[in-house]
Design a protein around this motif. Sequence first.
Motif, PDB file in Angstrom:
ATOM      1  N   ALA A  55       0.842  -1.211   0.000  1.00  0.00           N
ATOM      2  CA  ALA A  55       0.000   0.000   0.000  1.00  0.00           C
ATOM      3  C   ALA A  55       0.872   1.253   0.000  1.00  0.00           C
ATOM      4  CB  ALA A  55      -0.930  -0.016   1.215  1.00  0.00           C
ATOM      5  N   VAL A  56       1.922   1.237   0.802  1.00  0.00           N
ATOM      6  CA  VAL A  56       2.831   2.389   0.863  1.00  0.00           C
ATOM      7  C   VAL A  56       3.492   2.604  -0.498  1.00  0.00           C
ATOM      8  CG1 VAL A  56       5.053   3.147   1.829  1.00  0.00           C
ATOM      9  CG2 VAL A  56       3.244   2.345   3.355  1.00  0.00           C
ATOM     10  N   GLU A  57       3.900   1.516  -1.138  1.00  0.00           N
ATOM     11  CA  GLU A  57       4.545   1.663  -2.448  1.00  0.00           C
ATOM     12  C   GLU A  57       3.578   2.245  -3.484  1.00  0.00           C
ATOM     13  OE1 GLU A  57       8.081  -1.668  -1.894  1.00  0.00           O
ATOM     14  OE2 GLU A  57       6.533  -2.051  -3.393  1.00  0.00           O
ATOM     15  N   ARG A  58       2.312   1.828  -3.412  1.00  0.00           N
ATOM     16  CA  ARG A  58       1.328   2.404  -4.362  1.00  0.00           C
ATOM     17  C   ARG A  58       1.193   3.914  -4.150  1.00  0.00           C
ATOM     18  NH1 ARG A  58      -1.364  -2.442  -3.640  1.00  0.00           N
ATOM     19  NH2 ARG A  58      -2.639  -1.650  -1.937  1.00  0.00           N
ATOM     20  N   LEU A  59       1.118   4.331  -2.888  1.00  0.00           N
ATOM     21  CA  LEU A  59       1.027   5.774  -2.601  1.00  0.00           C
ATOM     22  C   LEU A  59       2.280   6.499  -3.073  1.00  0.00           C
ATOM     23  CD1 LEU A  59      -0.404   5.753   1.047  1.00  0.00           C
ATOM     24  CD2 LEU A  59      -1.525   6.655  -0.998  1.00  0.00           C
ATOM     25  N   GLN A  60       3.427   5.871  -2.837  1.00  0.00           N
ATOM     26  CA  GLN A  60       4.687   6.525  -3.210  1.00  0.00           C
ATOM     27  C   GLN A  60       4.789   6.665  -4.728  1.00  0.00           C
ATOM     28  OE1 GLN A  60       7.924   4.518  -1.142  1.00  0.00           O
ATOM     29  NE2 GLN A  60       7.480   5.693   0.705  1.00  0.00           N
ATOM     30  N   TRP A  61       4.309   5.676  -5.466  1.00  0.00           N
ATOM     31  CA  TRP A  61       4.373   5.753  -6.930  1.00  0.00           C
ATOM     32  C   TRP A  61       3.470   6.869  -7.445  1.00  0.00           C
ATOM     33  CZ3 TRP A  61       6.837   5.942 -11.012  1.00  0.00           C
ATOM     34  CH2 TRP A  61       6.393   5.576 -12.271  1.00  0.00           C
ATOM     35  N   GLN A  62       2.301   7.037  -6.815  1.00  0.00           N
ATOM     36  CA  GLN A  62       1.425   8.152  -7.208  1.00  0.00           C
ATOM     37  C   GLN A  62       2.141   9.485  -6.993  1.00  0.00           C
ATOM     38  OE1 GLN A  62      -1.450   7.797  -8.790  1.00  0.00           O
ATOM     39  NE2 GLN A  62      -1.135   5.601  -8.634  1.00  0.00           N
ATOM     40  N   GLN A  63       2.759   9.632  -5.853  1.00  0.00           N
ATOM     41  CA  GLN A  63       3.465  10.889  -5.552  1.00  0.00           C
ATOM     42  C   GLN A  63       4.656  11.085  -6.479  1.00  0.00           C
ATOM     43  OE1 GLN A  63       4.625  12.030  -1.710  1.00  0.00           O
ATOM     44  NE2 GLN A  63       2.579  11.885  -0.828  1.00  0.00           N
ATOM     45  N   ALA A  64       5.375  10.010  -6.739  1.00  0.00           N
ATOM     46  CA  ALA A  64       6.556  10.120  -7.616  1.00  0.00           C
ATOM     47  C   ALA A  64       6.133  10.587  -9.008  1.00  0.00           C
ATOM     48  CB  ALA A  64       7.267   8.768  -7.691  1.00  0.00           C
ATOM     49  N   GLN A  65       5.005  10.076  -9.489  1.00  0.00           N
ATOM     50  CA  GLN A  65       4.538  10.516 -10.813  1.00  0.00           C
ATOM     51  C   GLN A  65       4.133  11.991 -10.784  1.00  0.00           C
ATOM     52  OE1 GLN A  65       2.325   7.122 -13.120  1.00  0.00           O
ATOM     53  NE2 GLN A  65       2.058   6.776 -10.938  1.00  0.00           N
ATOM     54  N   ASP A  66       3.596  12.453  -9.664  1.00  0.00           N
ATOM     55  CA  ASP A  66       3.289  13.887  -9.555  1.00  0.00           C
ATOM     56  C   ASP A  66       4.570  14.712  -9.659  1.00  0.00           C
ATOM     57  OD1 ASP A  66       0.591  13.441  -9.277  1.00  0.00           O
ATOM     58  OD2 ASP A  66       0.598  13.552  -7.081  1.00  0.00           O
ATOM     59  N   ILE A  67       5.622  14.240  -9.011  1.00  0.00           N
ATOM     60  CA  ILE A  67       6.920  14.944  -9.082  1.00  0.00           C
ATOM     61  C   ILE A  67       7.408  14.996 -10.529  1.00  0.00           C
ATOM     62  CG2 ILE A  67       9.359  14.805  -8.396  1.00  0.00           C
ATOM     63  CD1 ILE A  67       8.030  15.177  -5.861  1.00  0.00           C
ATOM     64  N   LEU A  68       7.297  13.868 -11.227  1.00  0.00           N
ATOM     65  CA  LEU A  68       7.761  13.830 -12.629  1.00  0.00           C
ATOM     66  C   LEU A  68       6.942  14.797 -13.481  1.00  0.00           C
ATOM     67  CD1 LEU A  68       8.278   9.986 -13.197  1.00  0.00           C
ATOM     68  CD2 LEU A  68       9.958  11.683 -12.440  1.00  0.00           C
ATOM     69  N   ARG A  69       5.642  14.854 -13.238  1.00  0.00           N
ATOM     70  CA  ARG A  69       4.793  15.787 -14.008  1.00  0.00           C
ATOM     71  C   ARG A  69       5.221  17.222 -13.783  1.00  0.00           C
ATOM     72  NH1 ARG A  69       0.697  12.397 -11.872  1.00  0.00           N
ATOM     73  NH2 ARG A  69       0.061  10.912 -13.451  1.00  0.00           N
ATOM     74  N   LEU A  70       5.760  17.502 -12.608  1.00  0.00           N
ATOM     75  CA  LEU A  70       6.223  18.858 -12.287  1.00  0.00           C
ATOM     76  C   LEU A  70       7.641  19.108 -12.795  1.00  0.00           C
ATOM     77  CD1 LEU A  70       4.883  19.001  -8.619  1.00  0.00           C
ATOM     78  CD2 LEU A  70       4.050  20.356 -10.551  1.00  0.00           C
ATOM     79  N   GLY A  71       8.251  18.105 -13.426  1.00  0.00           N
ATOM     80  CA  GLY A  71       9.607  18.267 -13.952  1.00  0.00           C
ATOM     81  C   GLY A  71      10.681  18.005 -12.919  1.00  0.00           C
ATOM     82  N   GLY A  72      10.335  17.398 -11.800  1.00  0.00           N
ATOM     83  CA  GLY A  72      11.314  17.121 -10.755  1.00  0.00           C
ATOM     84  C   GLY A  72      11.918  15.732 -10.876  1.00  0.00           C
ATOM     85  N   THR A  73      12.755  15.406  -9.919  1.00  0.00           N
ATOM     86  CA  THR A  73      13.399  14.095  -9.878  1.00  0.00           C
ATOM     87  C   THR A  73      12.871  13.307  -8.694  1.00  0.00           C
ATOM     88  OG1 THR A  73      15.403  14.941 -10.917  1.00  0.00           O
ATOM     89  CG2 THR A  73      15.623  12.890  -9.688  1.00  0.00           C
ATOM     90  N   ALA A  74      12.436  12.096  -8.971  1.00  0.00           N
ATOM     91  CA  ALA A  74      11.951  11.188  -7.928  1.00  0.00           C
ATOM     92  C   ALA A  74      12.856   9.967  -7.895  1.00  0.00           C
ATOM     93  CB  ALA A  74      10.511  10.768  -8.219  1.00  0.00           C
ATOM     94  N   ILE A  75      13.279   9.611  -6.697  1.00  0.00           N
ATOM     95  CA  ILE A  75      14.126   8.432  -6.512  1.00  0.00           C
ATOM     96  C   ILE A  75      13.301   7.362  -5.821  1.00  0.00           C
ATOM     97  CG2 ILE A  75      16.196   7.507  -5.408  1.00  0.00           C
ATOM     98  CD1 ILE A  75      17.396  10.310  -5.503  1.00  0.00           C
ATOM     99  N   ILE A  76      13.177   6.209  -6.461  1.00  0.00           N
ATOM    100  CA  ILE A  76      12.424   5.100  -5.885  1.00  0.00           C
ATOM    101  C   ILE A  76      13.400   4.028  -5.445  1.00  0.00           C
ATOM    102  CG2 ILE A  76      10.921   3.166  -6.521  1.00  0.00           C
ATOM    103  CD1 ILE A  76       9.019   5.070  -7.653  1.00  0.00           C
ATOM    104  N   GLU A  77      13.423   3.757  -4.158  1.00  0.00           N
ATOM    105  CA  GLU A  77      14.301   2.679  -3.672  1.00  0.00           C
ATOM    106  C   GLU A  77      13.464   1.694  -2.873  1.00  0.00           C
ATOM    107  OE1 GLU A  77      16.323   2.684  -0.339  1.00  0.00           O
ATOM    108  OE2 GLU A  77      16.319   4.789   0.202  1.00  0.00           O
ATOM    109  N   TRP A  78      12.865   0.791  -3.619  1.00  0.00           N
ATOM    110  CA  TRP A  78      11.958  -0.203  -3.039  1.00  0.00           C
ATOM    111  C   TRP A  78      12.541  -1.613  -3.048  1.00  0.00           C
ATOM    112  CZ3 TRP A  78       7.036   0.734  -6.523  1.00  0.00           C
ATOM    113  CH2 TRP A  78       6.513   2.006  -6.256  1.00  0.00           C
ATOM    114  N   GLY A  79      13.707  -1.790  -3.591  1.00  0.00           N
ATOM    115  CA  GLY A  79      14.175  -3.164  -3.826  1.00  0.00           C
ATOM    116  C   GLY A  79      13.933  -3.572  -5.275  1.00  0.00           C
ATOM    117  N   THR A  80      12.644  -3.426  -5.717  1.00  0.00           N
ATOM    118  CA  THR A  80      12.244  -3.783  -7.095  1.00  0.00           C
ATOM    119  C   THR A  80      13.025  -4.990  -7.622  1.00  0.00           C
ATOM    120  OG1 THR A  80      13.615  -1.964  -7.939  1.00  0.00           O
ATOM    121  CG2 THR A  80      11.266  -1.570  -7.823  1.00  0.00           C
TER     122      THR A  80
END
Length: 157
Positions: A55-80
């Motif tokens: 659930a936390v990862e889903r929320l974080q991905w939504q926020q990360a995409q908002d950052i990208l839409r704003l032209g920012g940099t999002a770092i995802i460190e989930w293990g993936t």
Amino acid sequence: MSNPGRLIIIAGLPGTGKSTLAKKLALRFQATIYSPDDWMDALGVNLWDNAVRDAVERLQWQQAQDILRLGGTAIIEWGTWARSERDILRIGARALGSAAELHFLDAEPAVLYARMSARGRENPPITLDQLQAYSAAIERPTAEELAFYDAPSEPLS
Ligand SMILES: Nc1ncnc2c1ncn2[C@@H]1O[C@H](COP(=O)(O)OP(=O)(O)OP(=O)(O)O)[C@@H](O)[C@H]1O
Ligand SMILES: [Mg+2]
């Protein structure tokens, strides 16, 4: 697109240094870091609770995409660990016109066990057997997968 954003995926087993690299890259790009462990610790949730982690990862991905839409940099460190998880993130970033980098960190299970034991964050502690099983399970990126990404940026220090 004038301000395309950048997604940085940092993948790897526990203790490989993802958070350490994320902090350095965040300084370089004024980036936001998304790590489920940090939110789970702040919420008082056990780090082994995989339903909350998802659930936390889903929320974080939504926020990360908002950052990208704003032209920012999002770092995802989930293990993936799975190629399919990384593909979803990369394809999502590209759909927003963003750059996408993959940093895969790796080390021997015995090395990781020593680091994790010294840090003592998990309860119960992670075992060497678990780390060996994780090392066998993780999908290490192939050259073919890496070719889909932009070149990984170096941290400044
Ligand atoms: N390249 C490295 N060499 C030796 N020790 C390192 C290295 N990178 C990180 N460490 C140490 O290993 C431990 C784990 O590092 P870090 O927290 O960055 O890993 P992580 O991949 O984020 O782990 P987790 O998946 O558990 O969050 C820390 O104590 C850190 O100081
Ligand atoms: Mg970490």
